[in-house]
Design an enzyme around this catalytic site. Structure first.
Site, PDB file in Angstrom:
ATOM      1  N   TYR A   1      -8.682  15.889  -5.424  1.00 50.05           N
ATOM      2  CA  TYR A   1      -7.724  15.332  -6.407  1.00 50.05           C
ATOM      3  C   TYR A   1      -6.774  16.428  -6.900  1.00 50.05           C
ATOM      4  O   TYR A   1      -5.557  16.233  -6.973  1.00 50.05           O
ATOM      5  CB  TYR A   1      -8.530  14.733  -7.555  1.00 50.05           C
ATOM      6  CG  TYR A   1      -7.727  14.040  -8.634  1.00 50.05           C
ATOM      7  CD1 TYR A   1      -7.217  12.758  -8.434  1.00 50.05           C
ATOM      8  CD2 TYR A   1      -7.502  14.654  -9.872  1.00 50.05           C
ATOM      9  CE1 TYR A   1      -6.502  12.117  -9.432  1.00 50.05           C
ATOM     10  CE2 TYR A   1      -6.793  14.011 -10.876  1.00 50.05           C
ATOM     11  CZ  TYR A   1      -6.299  12.749 -10.650  1.00 50.05           C
ATOM     12  OH  TYR A   1      -5.585  12.119 -11.641  1.00 50.05           O
ATOM     13  N   ALA A   2      -7.338  17.605  -7.234  1.00 45.94           N
ATOM     14  CA  ALA A   2      -6.514  18.715  -7.743  1.00 45.94           C
ATOM     15  C   ALA A   2      -5.498  19.158  -6.690  1.00 45.94           C
ATOM     16  O   ALA A   2      -4.332  19.421  -7.011  1.00 45.94           O
ATOM     17  CB  ALA A   2      -7.409  19.884  -8.139  1.00 45.94           C
ATOM     18  N   ALA A   3      -5.943  19.220  -5.421  1.00 48.04           N
ATOM     19  CA  ALA A   3      -5.021  19.614  -4.350  1.00 48.04           C
ATOM     20  C   ALA A   3      -3.896  18.597  -4.210  1.00 48.04           C
ATOM     21  O   ALA A   3      -2.727  18.958  -4.036  1.00 48.04           O
ATOM     22  CB  ALA A   3      -5.785  19.762  -3.035  1.00 48.04           C
ATOM     23  N   SER A   4      -4.239  17.312  -4.308  1.00 49.64           N
ATOM     24  CA  SER A   4      -3.195  16.272  -4.172  1.00 49.64           C
ATOM     25  C   SER A   4      -2.200  16.368  -5.327  1.00 49.64           C
ATOM     26  O   SER A   4      -0.990  16.247  -5.140  1.00 49.64           O
ATOM     27  CB  SER A   4      -3.822  14.872  -4.111  1.00 49.64           C
ATOM     28  OG  SER A   4      -4.328  14.462  -5.370  1.00 49.64           O
ATOM     29  N   LYS A   5      -2.711  16.623  -6.546  1.00 47.03           N
ATOM     30  CA  LYS A   5      -1.832  16.643  -7.723  1.00 47.03           C
ATOM     31  C   LYS A   5      -1.001  17.934  -7.780  1.00 47.03           C
ATOM     32  O   LYS A   5       0.125  17.930  -8.272  1.00 47.03           O
ATOM     33  CB  LYS A   5      -2.673  16.481  -8.996  1.00 47.03           C
ATOM     34  CG  LYS A   5      -3.359  15.122  -9.102  1.00 47.03           C
ATOM     35  CD  LYS A   5      -2.355  13.997  -9.172  1.00 47.03           C
ATOM     36  CE  LYS A   5      -2.977  12.622  -9.264  1.00 47.03           C
ATOM     37  NZ  LYS A   5      -1.994  11.551  -9.339  1.00 47.03           N
TER      38      LYS A   5
ATOM     39  N   ASN B   1       0.849  -1.197   0.000  1.00 47.79           N
ATOM     40  CA  ASN B   1       0.000   0.000   0.000  1.00 47.79           C
ATOM     41  C   ASN B   1       0.885   1.248   0.000  1.00 47.79           C
ATOM     42  O   ASN B   1       1.546   1.540   1.000  1.00 47.79           O
ATOM     43  CB  ASN B   1      -0.907  -0.040   1.237  1.00 47.79           C
ATOM     44  CG  ASN B   1      -1.816   1.167   1.321  1.00 47.79           C
ATOM     45  OD1 ASN B   1      -1.813   2.027   0.444  1.00 47.79           O
ATOM     46  ND2 ASN B   1      -2.599   1.230   2.379  1.00 47.79           N
TER      47      ASN B   1
ATOM     48  N   SER C   1      -1.104  15.664 -12.726  1.00 53.72           N
ATOM     49  CA  SER C   1      -2.251  15.749 -13.636  1.00 53.72           C
ATOM     50  C   SER C   1      -2.419  17.197 -14.094  1.00 53.72           C
ATOM     51  O   SER C   1      -2.068  18.127 -13.346  1.00 53.72           O
ATOM     52  CB  SER C   1      -3.518  15.310 -12.898  1.00 53.72           C
ATOM     53  OG  SER C   1      -4.668  15.644 -13.651  1.00 53.72           O
TER      54      SER C   1
ATOM     55  N   ILE D   1      -6.596  10.550 -20.226  1.00 55.63           N
ATOM     56  CA  ILE D   1      -5.997   9.303 -20.702  1.00 55.63           C
ATOM     57  C   ILE D   1      -6.991   8.159 -20.487  1.00 55.63           C
ATOM     58  O   ILE D   1      -7.588   8.047 -19.415  1.00 55.63           O
ATOM     59  CB  ILE D   1      -4.679   8.990 -19.923  1.00 55.63           C
ATOM     60  CG1 ILE D   1      -3.748  10.216 -19.878  1.00 55.63           C
ATOM     61  CG2 ILE D   1      -3.983   7.765 -20.511  1.00 55.63           C
ATOM     62  CD1 ILE D   1      -3.197  10.686 -21.188  1.00 55.63           C
TER      63      ILE D   1
ATOM     64  N   ASN E   1       3.171   6.530  -9.200  1.00 56.87           N
ATOM     65  CA  ASN E   1       2.036   6.510 -10.137  1.00 56.87           C
ATOM     66  C   ASN E   1       0.705   6.173  -9.462  1.00 56.87           C
ATOM     67  O   ASN E   1      -0.345   6.562  -9.967  1.00 56.87           O
ATOM     68  CB  ASN E   1       2.348   5.486 -11.248  1.00 56.87           C
ATOM     69  CG  ASN E   1       1.132   5.171 -12.091  1.00 56.87           C
ATOM     70  OD1 ASN E   1       0.741   5.947 -12.947  1.00 56.87           O
ATOM     71  ND2 ASN E   1       0.498   4.020 -11.837  1.00 56.87           N
TER      72      ASN E   1
HETATM   73  P1  NAI Z   1      -6.039   3.227 -12.633  1.00 60.54           P
HETATM   74  O1  NAI Z   1      -7.111   3.354 -11.603  1.00 60.54           O
HETATM   75  O2  NAI Z   1      -6.316   2.573 -13.929  1.00 60.54           O
HETATM   76  O3  NAI Z   1      -4.732   2.545 -11.983  1.00 60.54           O
HETATM   77  C1  NAI Z   1      -4.201   2.983 -10.760  1.00 60.54           C
HETATM   78  C2  NAI Z   1      -3.509   1.827 -10.083  1.00 60.54           C
HETATM   79  O4  NAI Z   1      -3.039   2.266  -8.796  1.00 60.54           O
HETATM   80  C3  NAI Z   1      -4.457   0.642  -9.833  1.00 60.54           C
HETATM   81  O5  NAI Z   1      -3.838  -0.558 -10.220  1.00 60.54           O
HETATM   82  C4  NAI Z   1      -4.695   0.721  -8.338  1.00 60.54           C
HETATM   83  O6  NAI Z   1      -4.975  -0.544  -7.734  1.00 60.54           O
HETATM   84  C5  NAI Z   1      -3.371   1.282  -7.847  1.00 60.54           C
HETATM   85  N1  NAI Z   1      -3.485   1.855  -6.520  1.00 60.54           N
HETATM   86  C6  NAI Z   1      -4.482   2.619  -6.009  1.00 60.54           C
HETATM   87  N2  NAI Z   1      -4.233   2.910  -4.736  1.00 60.54           N
HETATM   88  C7  NAI Z   1      -3.050   2.329  -4.411  1.00 60.54           C
HETATM   89  C8  NAI Z   1      -2.266   2.279  -3.233  1.00 60.54           C
HETATM   90  N3  NAI Z   1      -2.661   2.870  -2.103  1.00 60.54           N
HETATM   91  N4  NAI Z   1      -1.110   1.585  -3.260  1.00 60.54           N
HETATM   92  C9  NAI Z   1      -0.708   0.960  -4.385  1.00 60.54           C
HETATM   93  N5  NAI Z   1      -1.398   0.988  -5.532  1.00 60.54           N
HETATM   94  C10 NAI Z   1      -2.573   1.652  -5.546  1.00 60.54           C
HETATM   95  O7  NAI Z   1      -5.523   4.729 -12.871  1.00 60.54           O
HETATM   96  P2  NAI Z   1      -4.656   5.359 -14.077  1.00 60.54           P
HETATM   97  O8  NAI Z   1      -5.580   6.096 -14.952  1.00 60.54           O
HETATM   98  O9  NAI Z   1      -3.754   4.344 -14.647  1.00 60.54           O
HETATM   99  O10 NAI Z   1      -3.837   6.459 -13.258  1.00 60.54           O
HETATM  100  C11 NAI Z   1      -2.474   6.302 -12.894  1.00 60.54           C
HETATM  101  C12 NAI Z   1      -1.975   7.640 -12.353  1.00 60.54           C
HETATM  102  O11 NAI Z   1      -2.097   8.632 -13.372  1.00 60.54           O
HETATM  103  C13 NAI Z   1      -2.809   8.137 -11.167  1.00 60.54           C
HETATM  104  O12 NAI Z   1      -1.943   8.772 -10.226  1.00 60.54           O
HETATM  105  C14 NAI Z   1      -3.736   9.165 -11.790  1.00 60.54           C
HETATM  106  O13 NAI Z   1      -4.151  10.136 -10.870  1.00 60.54           O
HETATM  107  C15 NAI Z   1      -2.822   9.739 -12.865  1.00 60.54           C
HETATM  108  N6  NAI Z   1      -3.558  10.386 -13.935  1.00 60.54           N
HETATM  109  C16 NAI Z   1      -4.459   9.700 -14.708  1.00 60.54           C
HETATM  110  C17 NAI Z   1      -5.147  10.363 -15.719  1.00 60.54           C
HETATM  111  C18 NAI Z   1      -6.124   9.658 -16.609  1.00 60.54           C
HETATM  112  O14 NAI Z   1      -6.765  10.357 -17.411  1.00 60.54           O
HETATM  113  N7  NAI Z   1      -6.288   8.356 -16.541  1.00 60.54           N
HETATM  114  C19 NAI Z   1      -4.944  11.785 -15.965  1.00 60.54           C
HETATM  115  C20 NAI Z   1      -3.977  12.413 -15.102  1.00 60.54           C
HETATM  116  C21 NAI Z   1      -3.319  11.717 -14.131  1.00 60.54           C
END
Ligand code: NAI
Length: 248
Positions: free
Chosen positions: A156-160, A64, A143, A189, A91
């Site tokens: 979310y915006a504050a965290s990013k 985690n 983001s 994305i 990520n």
């Molecule tokens: P997703 O939800 O498809 O994948 C995120 C992964 O992180 C999942 O496998 C999830 O189980 C894992 N995860 C969540 N909490 C966790 C924790 N506490 N410890 C370990 N793993 C954990 O999301 P996606 O779209 O692949 O996003 C990846 C990153 O990119 C995120 O930080 C997201 O905020 C950022 N992002 C995504 C955008 C999008 O449009 N998809 C746009 C801008 C940023």
């Protein structure tokens, strides 16, 4: 010579989505891949198998990222298994969207803890390894919402946005030891995170993007390869948007 040959990358939230795309692309460039996700399930095992099939060392860890203790143990396990850590990608991330009026304290705390505290946890956990190596590249997945803000996403915006301040501070702290820290600000994305959005919201978002399409996880992975590789040896403290021109 491949761009990431000889490097070990640790990617949080790597079982699926953008994290998985990064892992696959990095492996294709010759990197050994350690990746974490909340639990070791069949999705993690499948990703691990696909990485091993590319002929690189690869291992998934249930960990985690929001837990400080888990993060320290993860970094120790990766060093024990792989010998070094050259690239850290923070990520892992979640959304709990709502207008402030309806946002619970729990949703605020959860998003800040998973998205922002995790970056502190993992960066602190790998810092001594990278300092000893006198090299390293840390990439924080922020983001465009962290740059511009967005209605219904104040947590979310504050965290990013917090990740961006952290990125610049760490770049200043660790630069003299050749450890770089940059952020990527993806736009819209296509992943499971964005599939949760209603169709009309998706169409509306896409109509505002100059390149008139959503991004693919691979679009983000290409920029991450640049930031992880020696091609970006003189780049630190920067935020690179991968958003089809959505944020200018
Ligand atoms: P997703 O939800 O498809 O994948 C995120 C992964 O992180 C999942 O496998 C999830 O189980 C894992 N995860 C969540 N909490 C966790 C924790 N506490 N410890 C370990 N793993 C954990 O999301 P996606 O779209 O692949 O996003 C990846 C990153 O990119 C995120 O930080 C997201 O905020 C950022 N992002 C995504 C955008 C999008 O449009 N998809 C746009 C801008 C940023």
């Amino acid at each position: 010579m491949k761009l990431l040959e000889g490097k070990v990358a640790l990617i949080t939230g790597g079982s699926r989505g953008i994290g998985k795309a990064l892992a696959m692309r990095f492996a294709a460039e010759g990197a050994a891949i350690a990746f974490s996700d909340l639990r070791r399930d069949e999705i993690m095992e499948q990703t691990e198998k696909e990485l091993l099939d590319l002929g690189v060392q690869a291992k998934g860890y249930g960990s985690n990222a929001a837990s400080f203790d888990d993060s320290i143990q993860l970094a120790e396990a990766v060093v024990a298994d792989f010998g070094r850590i050259d690239v850290l990608i923070n990520n892992a991330g979640i959304t709990r969207d709502n207008l402030l009026m309806r946002m619970s304290e729990q949703d605020w705390d959860m998003v800040l803890t998973v998205n922002l505290k995790s970056v502190f946890n993992l960066t602190k956990a790998v810092q001594s390894v990278m300092l000893k190596q006198r090299s390293g590249s840390i990439i924080n997945m922020s983001s465009v919402v962290g740059v511009n803000g967005n209605k219904g996403q104040s947590n979310y915006a504050a965290s990013k946005a917090g990740m961006i301040g952290f990125t610049k501070s760490i770049a200043a702290e660790l630069g003299s030891r050749n450890v770089r820290c940059n952020a990527i600000a993806p736009g819209f994305i296509e992943t499971e995170m964005t599939h949760k959005l209603p169709d009309d919201v998706r169409t509306q978002w896409i109509s505002t993007i100059p390149l008139r399409r959503s991004g693919k996880p691979e679009d983000v992975a290409d920029v991450a390869v640049f930031l992880a590789s020696d091609l970006s040896a003189y780049v630190t403290g920067q935020v690179i948007s991968v958003c089809g021109g959505m944020s200018m």
